[in-house]
Scaffold this motif. Structure first.
Motif, PDB file in Angstrom:
ATOM      1  N   UNK A   1      53.929 -18.259  10.922  1.00  0.00           N
ATOM      2  CA  UNK A   1      52.774 -18.265  11.809  1.00  0.00           C
ATOM      3  C   UNK A   1      52.438 -19.715  12.155  1.00  0.00           C
ATOM      4  N   UNK A   2      53.251 -20.297  13.047  1.00  0.00           N
ATOM      5  CA  UNK A   2      53.072 -21.675  13.491  1.00  0.00           C
ATOM      6  C   UNK A   2      53.166 -21.716  15.008  1.00  0.00           C
ATOM      7  N   UNK A   3      52.397 -22.610  15.607  1.00  0.00           N
ATOM      8  CA  UNK A   3      52.265 -22.628  17.056  1.00  0.00           C
ATOM      9  C   UNK A   3      53.445 -23.187  17.814  1.00  0.00           C
ATOM     10  N   UNK A   4      54.373 -23.891  17.136  1.00  0.00           N
ATOM     11  CA  UNK A   4      55.513 -24.477  17.844  1.00  0.00           C
ATOM     12  C   UNK A   4      56.589 -23.411  18.040  1.00  0.00           C
ATOM     13  N   UNK A   5      56.303 -22.535  18.969  1.00  0.00           N
ATOM     14  CA  UNK A   5      57.174 -21.390  19.264  1.00  0.00           C
ATOM     15  C   UNK A   5      57.411 -21.377  20.770  1.00  0.00           C
TER      16      UNK A   5
ATOM     17  N   UNK B   1      49.035 -18.266  18.436  1.00  0.00           N
ATOM     18  CA  UNK B   1      49.915 -17.941  19.558  1.00  0.00           C
ATOM     19  C   UNK B   1      50.685 -19.187  19.966  1.00  0.00           C
ATOM     20  N   UNK B   2      51.772 -19.048  20.734  1.00  0.00           N
ATOM     21  CA  UNK B   2      52.542 -20.222  21.133  1.00  0.00           C
ATOM     22  C   UNK B   2      51.688 -21.261  21.851  1.00  0.00           C
ATOM     23  N   UNK B   3      51.892 -22.510  21.509  1.00  0.00           N
ATOM     24  CA  UNK B   3      51.132 -23.584  22.155  1.00  0.00           C
ATOM     25  C   UNK B   3      51.366 -23.605  23.658  1.00  0.00           C
ATOM     26  N   UNK B   4      52.527 -23.137  24.085  1.00  0.00           N
ATOM     27  CA  UNK B   4      52.822 -23.104  25.514  1.00  0.00           C
ATOM     28  C   UNK B   4      51.872 -22.180  26.273  1.00  0.00           C
ATOM     29  N   UNK B   5      51.271 -21.223  25.578  1.00  0.00           N
ATOM     30  CA  UNK B   5      50.240 -20.365  26.180  1.00  0.00           C
ATOM     31  C   UNK B   5      48.856 -20.892  25.818  1.00  0.00           C
ATOM     32  N   UNK B   6      48.603 -21.121  24.559  1.00  0.00           N
ATOM     33  CA  UNK B   6      47.352 -21.733  24.114  1.00  0.00           C
ATOM     34  C   UNK B   6      46.192 -20.766  24.048  1.00  0.00           C
TER      35      UNK B   6
END
Length: 351
Positions: free
Chosen positions: A270-274, A306-311
């Motif tokens: 469960x880490x945001x760098x996805x 959630x993925x950082x790319x979405x934020x």
């Protein structure tokens, strides 16, 4: 909202729970705030048209995001104990009251039909369907279910991962399948029948495989998992095996892709760098098993990393861009964003 882009109707968010814990107020959801994933200004900016708003009773002293963040080689997070009906009912009523206050403020438009959702998606407020994640607040005689239905409840998951009188959920375990524990209880089987009678969608997310099989055998509605992913890509107990996906395809069902990174990343963290490429791998697999009419989104906004790319919901244009760059045409993107959800809800609700 940008009318040139298809609005996203989302299978799962935990905004009501965030309000219940005091992290945000209904007024802040209306006006906007820094934090969380959803408020009305960000929804308008990102084309977040609304979705299923979950009533979820939290367990004390539970931090699943922390427990699933960085373990080498896997994890098996102990499930919280079952909740009493009385404490669950108190929490559920408070969250339904927040739902009504959000409607009174004009932040959401409550919907109980697919037609109402379509109308709301064309407007400025978030379309909102009342959902219950875990049925602890429902009594053995189902009197509460009748009342909740009258208040607008149209979707229900018999369990969140901890056990209820109705059945058993999957643990937060990686790597693992969901083939863990017994299926529905006698009360759980009756709950399925009552939901079919009332036209309440049954959500298979969080239910273990035996319970999944029981619902499939009993229910006359499409099989739906509001916020789950492909076990073949991320072997987490919360994700769906190809066998389950094939059963859902046979029943004209739907899976909402969960943005929670622990259920996206092949390492289960469960880490945001996805990267969004990982989400697209799940999308491709689900489309292969379910077809173009069987996949939507179920973000888990305000309930997960959630993925950082979405934020947050204002970042959804980046998801649509990724879908286009992946080669998807406008018609399929529109189906993924909302048409598939509307189709399965129409069938479930008998419209």
């Amino acid at each position: 909202m940008n009318r040139q882009e298809p609005a996203i109707f989302d299978g799962h968010n935990d905004l009501l729970g965030r309000i219940h814990t005091g992290a945000v107020t209904e007024q802040q959801v209306l006006e906007g705030y820094r934090g969380g994933h959803i408020d009305l200004p960000r929804a308008r900016a990102g084309g977040f048209g609304g979705g299923l708003f979950a009533v979820f009773v939290p367990s004390p002293q539970s931090d699943l995001g922390r427990d699933m963040a960085g373990h080498e080689g896997g994890y098996d997070v102990p499930l919280p104990p079952a909740l009493s009906e009385s404490e669950a009912l108190t929490s559920a009523l408070a969250q339904i009251a927040s739902f009504r206050r959000l409607a009174a403020l004009g932040a959401i438009t409550p919907c109980t039909t697919a037609g109402e959702i379509r109308t709301a998606l064309a407007g400025d407020n978030m379309a909102a369907v009342l959902h219950m994640e875990g049925a602890e607040a429902i009594d053995p005689d189902f009197n509460a279910l009748e009342v909740f239905h009258a208040a607008g409840l149209r979707s229900l998951g018999p369990v969140w991962s901890r056990p209820t009188r109705f059945g058993h959920g999957v643990p937060f375990r990686f790597p693992s399948t969901g083939d863990i524990g017994p299926g529905l209880t006698d009360a759980g089987r009756q709950l399925v029948r009552e939901c079919n009678r009332l036209g309440i969608m049954l959500d298979l997310s969080h239910l273990n495989e035996a319970g999944f099989n029981d619902v499939a055998a009993l229910s006359d509605a499409p099989l739906v998992a509001s916020h789950s992913n492909a076990h073949a890509i991320c072997p987490h107990a919360r994700n769906l095996t190809d066998r389950q996906l094939d059963m859902m395809a046979e029943r004209d069902g739907l899976v909402g892709i969960n943005f929670a990174t622990a259920f996206l990343r092949p390492d289960g963290r469960m880490q945001g760098d996805c990267a969004l490429d990982v989400l697209l791998r799940h999308l491709d697999h689900l489309l292969e098993r379910l077809g173009e009419h069987g996949v939507g989104f179920g973000s888990d906004f305000d309930g997960a990393v959630v993925p950082r790319a979405i934020g947050d919901c204002s970042g959804l244009p980046r998801l649509r861009d990724a879908l286009r760059q992946h080669g998807l045409d406008k018609a399929l993107i529109t189906r993924l964003c909302h048409d598939n959800w509307l189709r399965v809800l129409e069938r479930t609700w008998g419209e």
